[in-house]
Design an enzyme around this catalytic site. Sequence first.
Site, PDB file in Angstrom:
ATOM      1  N   GLN A  32       0.832  -1.201   0.000  1.00  0.00           N
ATOM      2  CA  GLN A  32       0.000   0.000   0.000  1.00  0.00           C
ATOM      3  C   GLN A  32       0.871   1.258   0.000  1.00  0.00           C
ATOM      4  O   GLN A  32       2.085   1.189   0.200  1.00  0.00           O
ATOM      5  CB  GLN A  32      -0.900   0.007   1.250  1.00  0.00           C
ATOM      6  CG  GLN A  32      -0.127  -0.142   2.549  1.00  0.00           C
ATOM      7  CD  GLN A  32      -0.932  -0.807   3.649  1.00  0.00           C
ATOM      8  OE1 GLN A  32      -2.155  -0.859   3.632  1.00  0.00           O
ATOM      9  NE2 GLN A  32      -0.232  -1.337   4.642  1.00  0.00           N
ATOM     10  N   HIS A  63      -8.516   2.816  19.939  1.00  0.00           N
ATOM     11  CA  HIS A  63      -7.682   1.778  20.551  1.00  0.00           C
ATOM     12  C   HIS A  63      -8.244   1.305  21.887  1.00  0.00           C
ATOM     13  O   HIS A  63      -8.217   0.108  22.193  1.00  0.00           O
ATOM     14  CB  HIS A  63      -6.252   2.298  20.709  1.00  0.00           C
ATOM     15  CG  HIS A  63      -5.574   2.537  19.403  1.00  0.00           C
ATOM     16  ND1 HIS A  63      -4.804   3.647  19.141  1.00  0.00           N
ATOM     17  CD2 HIS A  63      -5.566   1.815  18.246  1.00  0.00           C
ATOM     18  CE1 HIS A  63      -4.346   3.593  17.905  1.00  0.00           C
ATOM     19  NE2 HIS A  63      -4.807   2.500  17.334  1.00  0.00           N
ATOM     20  N   ASP A 138       0.847 -12.573   7.220  1.00  0.00           N
ATOM     21  CA  ASP A 138      -0.539 -12.472   6.774  1.00  0.00           C
ATOM     22  C   ASP A 138      -1.460 -12.951   7.899  1.00  0.00           C
ATOM     23  O   ASP A 138      -1.425 -14.118   8.277  1.00  0.00           O
ATOM     24  CB  ASP A 138      -0.723 -13.336   5.521  1.00  0.00           C
ATOM     25  CG  ASP A 138      -2.104 -13.178   4.901  1.00  0.00           C
ATOM     26  OD1 ASP A 138      -3.071 -12.906   5.639  1.00  0.00           O
ATOM     27  OD2 ASP A 138      -2.222 -13.350   3.674  1.00  0.00           O
ATOM     28  N   GLY A 139      -2.277 -12.040   8.418  1.00  0.00           N
ATOM     29  CA  GLY A 139      -3.175 -12.391   9.512  1.00  0.00           C
ATOM     30  C   GLY A 139      -4.203 -13.440   9.134  1.00  0.00           C
ATOM     31  O   GLY A 139      -4.577 -14.284   9.950  1.00  0.00           O
ATOM     32  N   ASP A 156      -7.908  -5.525  13.930  1.00  0.00           N
ATOM     33  CA  ASP A 156      -7.676  -4.093  13.764  1.00  0.00           C
ATOM     34  C   ASP A 156      -7.211  -3.852  12.332  1.00  0.00           C
ATOM     35  O   ASP A 156      -6.052  -3.551  12.068  1.00  0.00           O
ATOM     36  CB  ASP A 156      -6.620  -3.639  14.780  1.00  0.00           C
ATOM     37  CG  ASP A 156      -6.342  -2.142  14.706  1.00  0.00           C
ATOM     38  OD1 ASP A 156      -7.065  -1.447  13.971  1.00  0.00           O
ATOM     39  OD2 ASP A 156      -5.384  -1.681  15.364  1.00  0.00           O
ATOM     40  N   THR A 158      -7.548  -2.329   8.200  1.00  0.00           N
ATOM     41  CA  THR A 158      -7.924  -1.146   7.439  1.00  0.00           C
ATOM     42  C   THR A 158      -9.336  -1.370   6.900  1.00  0.00           C
ATOM     43  O   THR A 158      -9.980  -2.388   7.180  1.00  0.00           O
ATOM     44  CB  THR A 158      -6.957  -0.915   6.266  1.00  0.00           C
ATOM     45  OG1 THR A 158      -7.034  -2.044   5.379  1.00  0.00           O
ATOM     46  CG2 THR A 158      -5.527  -0.758   6.743  1.00  0.00           C
ATOM     47  N   GLU A 159      -9.825  -0.432   6.104  1.00  0.00           N
ATOM     48  CA  GLU A 159     -11.118  -0.634   5.458  1.00  0.00           C
ATOM     49  C   GLU A 159     -11.006  -1.766   4.437  1.00  0.00           C
ATOM     50  O   GLU A 159      -9.903  -2.137   4.031  1.00  0.00           O
ATOM     51  CB  GLU A 159     -11.574   0.673   4.793  1.00  0.00           C
ATOM     52  CG  GLU A 159     -11.856   1.775   5.802  1.00  0.00           C
ATOM     53  CD  GLU A 159     -12.438   3.020   5.165  1.00  0.00           C
ATOM     54  OE1 GLU A 159     -13.432   2.906   4.441  1.00  0.00           O
ATOM     55  OE2 GLU A 159     -11.900   4.112   5.401  1.00  0.00           O
ATOM     56  N   PRO A 163      -5.327  -5.593   0.613  1.00  0.00           N
ATOM     57  CA  PRO A 163      -5.023  -6.803   1.376  1.00  0.00           C
ATOM     58  C   PRO A 163      -6.002  -7.089   2.508  1.00  0.00           C
ATOM     59  O   PRO A 163      -6.036  -8.203   3.031  1.00  0.00           O
ATOM     60  CB  PRO A 163      -3.617  -6.529   1.931  1.00  0.00           C
ATOM     61  CG  PRO A 163      -3.455  -5.053   1.893  1.00  0.00           C
ATOM     62  CD  PRO A 163      -4.254  -4.591   0.719  1.00  0.00           C
TER      63      PRO A 163
END
Length: 276
Positions: A32, A63, A138-139, A156, A158-159, A163
């Site tokens: 990104q 958070h 990679d989660g 947690d 990103t939008e 990925p």
Amino acid sequence: MSGLWFTELQTKNFGITMKVKKTLQTEKTEYQMLEMVETEEWGNMLLLDGMVMTSQKDEFVYHEMMAHVPLFTHPKPEEVLVVGGGDGGVIREILKHPEVKKATLVEIDGKVIESAKRFLPEIAGKLDDPRVEVKVADGFKHIAESENRYDVILVDSTEPIGPAVQLFTKGFYAGIANALKDDGLFVAQTDNPWFKGDLIRKIFADVKEIFPITRLYTANVPTYPSGLWTFTLGSKKYDPLKVEKDRFYPVDTKYYTEKYHFASFVLPKFVEDLTK
């Protein structure tokens, strides 16, 4: 308007604009576009693919609500996983709970971690804590390779772009259920109800098919689209609305409180309708 201004187009017809003092970092990573800017209003701010991820001024809201709601709901959260969250803010909040023996962070983009440590030290400062294991991986794959391992999992992300898309699928939530222990629970950030109502409705329905207890809660994050942000909680056993009073203990927070723990689940009707 004089000076440098940054605008995040949150829809094709609406955006949020802020004045930038200077650009601290611009880097195209493997995954990104990463930018760190110093803003007049919000302090240092992390942008990924042109979207606001976190800022020094309002980061505590997201958070704290991501971490404390599930960690007070679970009576013994010893093993905690964070998927994404390379800025380290959720990890910082997790470590405020003495029951946590180990917090694992799995972030796909190591450049996010490096940037946060350099420009957001008050957010990323606990990533080197001895209770924390940081994995640049990679989660989605990490979840798939884990079984009956974690008490609490926090997504947690990103939008749902690039990925992160696979982190909003029913298969991913099923994988989370498999990676959790028999009494485990998870929370995922699930965007805003003003512009992403259909996404929230789908996620809630998917999670509800997998977890016997599914709840939606909200918080006010002013630099995120619309300012009203949602989190979806899926639990195998423990209901966040039935946490006993003696479970709570003082934690150093600016937003989360015992009273707000319960209040955050009281939804405006148009948001509540997304859960039906």
